[in-house]
Design a protein around this motif. Structure first.
Motif, PDB file in Angstrom:
ATOM      1  N   ARG A   1       1.600   6.908  -6.873  1.00 16.78           N
ATOM      2  CA  ARG A   1       0.599   7.913  -7.220  1.00 16.78           C
ATOM      3  C   ARG A   1       1.045   9.325  -6.856  1.00 16.78           C
ATOM      4  NH1 ARG A   1      -2.839   4.019  -5.024  1.00 16.78           N
ATOM      5  NH2 ARG A   1      -2.985   5.198  -3.083  1.00 16.78           N
ATOM      6  N   HIS A   2       1.590   9.487  -5.644  1.00 16.72           N
ATOM      7  CA  HIS A   2       1.811  10.827  -5.104  1.00 16.72           C
ATOM      8  C   HIS A   2       3.286  11.166  -4.909  1.00 16.72           C
ATOM      9  CE1 HIS A   2      -2.464  10.625  -4.476  1.00 16.72           C
ATOM     10  NE2 HIS A   2      -2.341   9.632  -3.626  1.00 16.72           N
TER      11      HIS A   2
ATOM     12  N   ILE B   1       3.234  10.207   3.504  1.00 17.37           N
ATOM     13  CA  ILE B   1       3.747   8.879   3.158  1.00 17.37           C
ATOM     14  C   ILE B   1       4.979   8.573   4.002  1.00 17.37           C
ATOM     15  CG2 ILE B   1       4.778   7.487   1.319  1.00 17.37           C
ATOM     16  CD1 ILE B   1       3.092   9.037  -0.681  1.00 17.37           C
TER      17      ILE B   1
ATOM     18  N   SER C   1       0.969   4.186  -2.874  1.00 12.39           N
ATOM     19  CA  SER C   1       0.841   5.625  -2.583  1.00 12.39           C
ATOM     20  C   SER C   1       2.011   6.397  -3.163  1.00 12.39           C
ATOM     21  CB  SER C   1       0.768   5.855  -1.064  1.00 12.39           C
ATOM     22  OG  SER C   1      -0.407   5.305  -0.524  1.00 12.39           O
ATOM     23  N   ASP C   2       3.202   5.820  -3.069  1.00 12.84           N
ATOM     24  CA  ASP C   2       4.383   6.476  -3.623  1.00 12.84           C
ATOM     25  C   ASP C   2       4.264   6.623  -5.130  1.00 12.84           C
ATOM     26  OD1 ASP C   2       7.285   7.341  -3.616  1.00 12.84           O
ATOM     27  OD2 ASP C   2       7.409   5.535  -4.839  1.00 12.84           O
TER      28      ASP C   2
ATOM     29  N   GLU D   1       0.826  -1.208   0.000  1.00 15.49           N
ATOM     30  CA  GLU D   1       0.000   0.000   0.000  1.00 15.49           C
ATOM     31  C   GLU D   1       0.865   1.265   0.000  1.00 15.49           C
ATOM     32  OE1 GLU D   1      -2.402  -0.547   3.450  1.00 15.49           O
ATOM     33  OE2 GLU D   1      -3.515  -2.250   2.605  1.00 15.49           O
TER      34      GLU D   1
END
Length: 426
Positions: free
Chosen positions: A145-146, A152, A142-143, A138
């Motif tokens: 995507r953002h 994060i 996230s990394d 997960e």
């Protein structure tokens, strides 16, 4: 000859989530640590132990098994030569109770550790490790995507602490403990990467030191590679090529790069990106050639860590080649690698897509095509353009270069208005 099944070994494997093949791999690795030479076991070897066909393995194998399980060979159901096997006791554990114990969760384990003596110590197993690895996946998502976000970094650091809390939450085999340290190192390396990506270099260096210590305790070669490779990237972004080359050299010297060419590919490609800072065009070409050769030799069907996704499909190689040629001033080659990287990057990798889009714009502008470059830069989504530190800085540099190249032009005015709209829209 009596070939009664080794139910003790089977029970241990079931409890710790081992298949015949995974236990064979773990024993081979442990034997390599003990003797300097990997063992030659496979799934059929373990099946022979379970069936009772082999009741007393060779001494090196027994020691490796004991290191993996944390138990003496006799407790694993093996019988010294000349002794008759004892009849194993019937298991008395309530299956429902076992299931409740195993699904207690990380938070419950940490609470138990904080209040010792209030209950019998729980057994920490591979199911706990599996939950942590899901959380790691997960973090990686996230990394992709953002990237670079403080949230994060903080979440990854907190999960590293949770993994360490499990070390004191109950009893565990050496394999489980090593896996917990590897999980903690993985989370800490993601915190390090988020800090690098957000240009918070002092925080990144603190995470790096913690991650390196945890990786050593885990013995996990893949996570050691990731940490040292990230260190090389950090120093490259800081403009310290000598330190970056040294860190990359540590990563490339790990034996995992000889065992799996995919790691060698990534190591050579990151070395090429760093060599771009030195202006050594021939060295960059050699490193990229080695990376391409290693990619061609890699077995695409091997299971690899989730953070290796972009390396496995070639997108990372194209991205790093783009960075190297852009640094060298080889703008036509940089543009070609940019287009290939944008084709290969998976849709969820929004941060990398934005960075490579800006790099493409820089390459086009440097070749004198201000209109195409501006149109390319305007494709970066507003939220990424304003909220990601690296992308924001790269776009600012693009705007400055555009104004220097075509001062007062309609194209420069279009860009200025577009960038102002980004800031007001987000």
């Amino acid at each position: 000859m009596d070939t009664a099944r080794n139910t003790a070994l089977e029970a241990w494997m079931d409890e710790n989530g081992h298949s015949s093949n995974s236990l064979a791999e773990a024993v081979n690795s442990a034997q390599e640590r003990l003797t300097g030479r990997p063992g030659g076991h496979d799934g059929s070897s373990v099946r022979a132990w379970k069936s009772g066909r082999i009741r007393w393995p060779k001494s090196a194998t027994r020691k490796a098994l004991e290191d993996v399980t944390g138990l003496p060979a006799t407790s694993l159901g093996f019988v010294p030569r000349g002794l008759a096997p004892s009849t194993p006791a019937s298991p008395q554990e309530d299956p429902d109770m076992k299931r409740r114990t195993l699904v207690g969760g990380i938070a419950a384990a940490a609470a138990a550790a904080a209040a010792p003596g209030t209950a019998a110590p729980r057994r920490i197993g591979m199911s706990d490790v599996d939950r942590l690895q899901q959380r790691f996946a997960e973090i990686i998502a996230s990394d992709h995507r953002h990237g670079g976000q403080l949230g994060i970094e903080q979440r990854a650091a907190a999960l590293a602490d949770e993994a360490l809390n499990l070390q004191n939450a109950g009893s565990a085999t050496q394999r489980v403990r090593s896996s917990l340290y590897a999980c903690a190192a993985s989370f800490r390396s993601s915190a390090m990467w988020a800090a690098i990506d957000g240009r918070r270099y002092d925080d990144a260096k603190a995470h790096m030191r913690e991650a390196q210590a945890l990786a050593e305790m885990s013995g996990d070669q893949a996570i050691k590679f990731r940490i040292w490779s990230h260190a090389g990237t950090m120093y490259r972004h800081m403009g310290r090529p000598a330190d970056a080359l040294a860190a990359n050299g540590v990563a490339r010297g790990l034996h995992i790069t000889r065992r799996d060419p995919m790691f060698a590919c990534l190591g050579h490609a990151r070395q090429a990106a760093t060599l771009g800072l030195t202006g050594d065009n021939a060295a960059v070409q050699r490193a990229l050639g080695c990376a391409q050769d290693a990619l061609g030799r890699a077995n695409q069907d091997l299971a690899r860590p989730v953070w290796m996704t972009a390396a496995c499909d070639g997108a990372e190689l194209e991205t790093l080649a783009l960075a190297a040629h852009l640094r060298l001033g080889n703008f036509e080659q940089a543009e070609a690698h940019a287009h290939r990287s944008l084709t290969l990057l998976r849709p969820q990798m929004q941060r990398d897509r934005a960075i490579n889009t800006v790099r493409l714009a820089h390459a086009q502008l440097a070749q004198g095509d201000a209109d195409a470059a501006t149109a390319t830069a305007m494709k970066v989504p507003a939220d990424v353009a304003t909220q990601h530190a690296r992308v924001s800085r790269m776009l600012q540099e693009f705007g400055a270069a555009l104004r220097a190249t075509a001062p007062g032009s309609p194209t420069a005015q279009t860009w200025t208005e577009h960038a102002a709209a980004w800031r007001t829209a987000v």
